[in-house]
Every structure is written in C-alpha cells, then in structure tokens.
Enzyme design. Structure first.
Site, PDB file in Angstrom:
ATOM      1  N   CYS A 175     -11.368   2.806   9.563  1.00 54.23           N
ATOM      2  CA  CYS A 175     -10.677   3.942  10.179  1.00 54.23           C
ATOM      3  C   CYS A 175     -11.703   4.876  10.816  1.00 54.23           C
ATOM      4  O   CYS A 175     -11.543   5.291  11.951  1.00 54.23           O
ATOM      5  CB  CYS A 175      -9.844   4.688   9.143  1.00 54.23           C
ATOM      6  N   ASP A 191      -5.339   9.600   8.087  1.00 55.98           N
ATOM      7  CA  ASP A 191      -4.345  10.153   7.164  1.00 55.98           C
ATOM      8  C   ASP A 191      -4.802  11.585   6.884  1.00 55.98           C
ATOM      9  O   ASP A 191      -5.679  11.820   6.056  1.00 55.98           O
ATOM     10  CB  ASP A 191      -4.322   9.302   5.891  1.00 55.98           C
ATOM     11  N   TRP A 205     -10.324   3.148  -3.693  1.00 58.76           N
ATOM     12  CA  TRP A 205     -10.166   1.895  -2.952  1.00 58.76           C
ATOM     13  C   TRP A 205      -9.341   0.863  -3.725  1.00 58.76           C
ATOM     14  O   TRP A 205      -9.158  -0.268  -3.253  1.00 58.76           O
ATOM     15  CB  TRP A 205     -11.545   1.301  -2.638  1.00 58.76           C
ATOM     16  N   ARG A 253     -10.562   6.345  14.367  1.00 58.89           N
ATOM     17  CA  ARG A 253      -9.458   5.781  15.152  1.00 58.89           C
ATOM     18  C   ARG A 253      -8.105   6.107  14.548  1.00 58.89           C
ATOM     19  O   ARG A 253      -7.091   6.225  15.238  1.00 58.89           O
ATOM     20  CB  ARG A 253      -9.612   4.262  15.262  1.00 58.89           C
ATOM     21  N   GLU A 275     -18.538   6.983  -3.240  1.00 56.52           N
ATOM     22  CA  GLU A 275     -18.142   6.118  -2.133  1.00 56.52           C
ATOM     23  C   GLU A 275     -19.233   6.079  -1.066  1.00 56.52           C
ATOM     24  O   GLU A 275     -19.580   5.017  -0.546  1.00 56.52           O
ATOM     25  CB  GLU A 275     -16.831   6.610  -1.516  1.00 56.52           C
ATOM     26  N   TYR A 311     -17.102  -1.153   5.559  1.00 51.67           N
ATOM     27  CA  TYR A 311     -18.110  -0.178   5.984  1.00 51.67           C
ATOM     28  C   TYR A 311     -19.544  -0.509   5.583  1.00 51.67           C
ATOM     29  O   TYR A 311     -20.437  -0.576   6.431  1.00 51.67           O
ATOM     30  CB  TYR A 311     -17.754   1.210   5.443  1.00 51.67           C
TER      31      TYR A 311
END
Length: 301
Positions: free
Chosen positions: A183, A206, A80, A203, A58, A133
């Site tokens: 996130c 999980d 994803w 921000r 990733e 991203y």
C-alpha cells in the site's frame, strides 16, 4: 495532527462511495497530501492512543528484510496476523467453519498464532507473507535498495534518484496469496541545507486504522536515516492515491473528531547508533505522549 484530522473530515464530507476488494465499502477520495515538519515534534496521533511498540517492531522487521510474522508475534505485535491466518483457513478448507471475526474465528486465531511461535515448519509454511515490504526494500531483484539509498544520501545528497520502491509488478501475484501488495509503495528522500526530508506515495490508505501507523513509521525511518547520514530531520510528506474511510469505521470517525488534540510528543533515539541496520527496539523512547484512549475498529481483510 491537524493535517490528519482535516484529511478525515475531507473524506467524510466530500468522498464518494466506492466498492472495494473486501466488499466492506468505502468513502473515498483520490489524491491528497500532508506535510509534517519533524523538527516540530513527532507526528503521532493524539486523539486516540497509537501503539508505538507495534510501529517500531514492524519498521525494524521491514529494515531487516524479514517477511515472516514470527518475529512480530514473538514481540506481541499482531497487526499482520489477519492475512496469513485467513490464508491458512482458506488453504486448509476451514474458512467456512470460522466466519470472520466470530468468537470461533478469534479462538482459532489464538491457536494459529501459538503454532507460528512454537512450530518451525508451520511458521515457515503459513507465517510467511511472500516478497512484501522487507523483501523489496532489501532484495528487489537482487538490489538492496535501503542500503543503497543510505550510501547515495551520503555520497550524492543532491541526487533526484534517492528512491526505494516496494512495488514490484513481477511479485504482486505472489504477495496477494497470503498478504497484500504494498500500500505504501514508493518513497523518496530529499536533502537541502543539511536537512533530510522524505516523501511517501501511498497507493491505498485505510485512513482511520492504517494511516496513523504509516505517518509514524515513515517519520521514524526519516529520523533514523537522518541520524546515520549526519543530517537533521526535515519534513515528512505523505502523498495519497486512494484515501478512504471504511463504511464500518464511520462511528469511530465521529468519536475521533469529537476529541481535542494534545501537543505532539518527542521521539528520542540512541545517538550512538550510526548504522541503519544496527538499530534495536530499545534504542527508541517516546517522551511526553499524551493522548485520548484507543478506538477499536475492524480490519478489512
């Protein structure tokens, strides 16, 4: 990884119940910070097995500016998949026929992933997550932020502007379509006494499923950039906005907290690589990783 376990305990014991976009429900706090000294070991959670292969692929996917899950699924990484798959079901009026996480949903997911691998046109239409991203890191309104920050660390290490932002308000509505707005939304580097540190602002977190990946990913990124800029690794500082435990993860949380920790492993990186964009998966080796077994939990989509 005491810092991570303390965060989980704090949310469990002091968090407030809060509704969320997924309608799952959370136990949530606002504002928290963890600090990891990267010279003391690689911060990979040991109370459950964490899939480093997924984290590395990733991160390399982000660094190359890619936003299509095809690279990930070709390398056996499925972290994803749920978002574009659910978007495809919705766009093709199949969502009602495949309730989330049902046996039929899981079987249809395999069909979706195989088509991403085999069908160029399908992958282009349904495998791309939009300007998430990788796009923002490498092409934020035409600016290659990642390349720029590496050069700035080399040329002006005392700068207070060593920042990469994934939060682009103009693109948020586009990201929502088939993926998620970032996130982990902004990170900043800091150089002192020949050491490179990184602080991430996340921000939304999980904490059970995602945060172990986030810690490891940004620790690796810091190690990589330290190497190519001729610096030693410093600290990784992880700062949170909304840090939460999903209500359907609480049994897994108790299992995690019941386990003893092991010493941190080491991440060996090929010392011959001196360009951030030249790293490949084979340049990394995890050494002395001892962990308990994995603990599965559903992803809130």
């Amino acid at each position: 990884m005491k810092q991570y376990l303390d965060l989980i305990k704090h949310i469990r014991d002091h968090g407030v119940k809060k509704e969320d976009r997924t309608a799952t429900g959370t136990q949530s706090i606002f504002g928290h910070q963890m600090r990891f000294d990267l010279s003391q070991g690689f911060p990979l959670v040991t109370t459950k097995k964490v899939h480093l292969k997924s984290i590395l692929h990733e991160l390399l996917w982000f660094i190359r500016g890619d936003t299509n899950i095809r690279y990930l699924v070709e390398n056996g990484v499925g972290i994803w998949n749920d978002w574009p798959y659910q978007s495809w079901l919705r766009e093709t009026d199949q969502e009602a026929d495949f309730p989330m996480y049902s046996p039929e949903w899981k079987a249809k997911m395999k069909e979706f992933i195989q088509r991403i691998k085999d069908d160029d046109e399908f992958a282009q239409q349904y495998g791309d997550l939009g300007p998430v991203y990788g796009h923002q890191w490498r092409n934020f309104e035409g600016v290659d932020q990642l390349a720029q920050v590496v050069e700035d660390i080399k040329s002006n290490p005392d700068s207070r502007r060593l920042i990469v932002s994934a939060w682009n308000p103009k693109d948020i509505p586009v990201m929502v379509k088939s993926g998620l707005p970032p996130c982990h939304s902004l990170f900043q580097f800091y150089v002192t006494e020949g050491r490179l540190s990184c602080q991430l602002y996340q921000r939304s977190a999980d904490v059970f499923l995602g945060v172990p990946f986030n810690i490891a990913s940004y620790a690796i990124l810091t190690l990589m950039i330290a190497q190519v800029t001729g610096l030693e690794p410093g600290d990784f500082v992880h700062t949170f906005g909304d840090a939460h435990l999903y209500s359907n993860h609480m049994d897994q949380v108790e299992e995690l907290l019941s386990r003893e920790t092991y010493p941190l492993p080491t991440l060996a990186i090929n010392p011959a690589v001196d360009n951030l964009f030249d790293f490949v998966f084979e340049d990394f080796e995890l050494l002395d990783y001892q962990s308990h077994g994995p603990i599965s939990a559903p992803v809130a989509v």
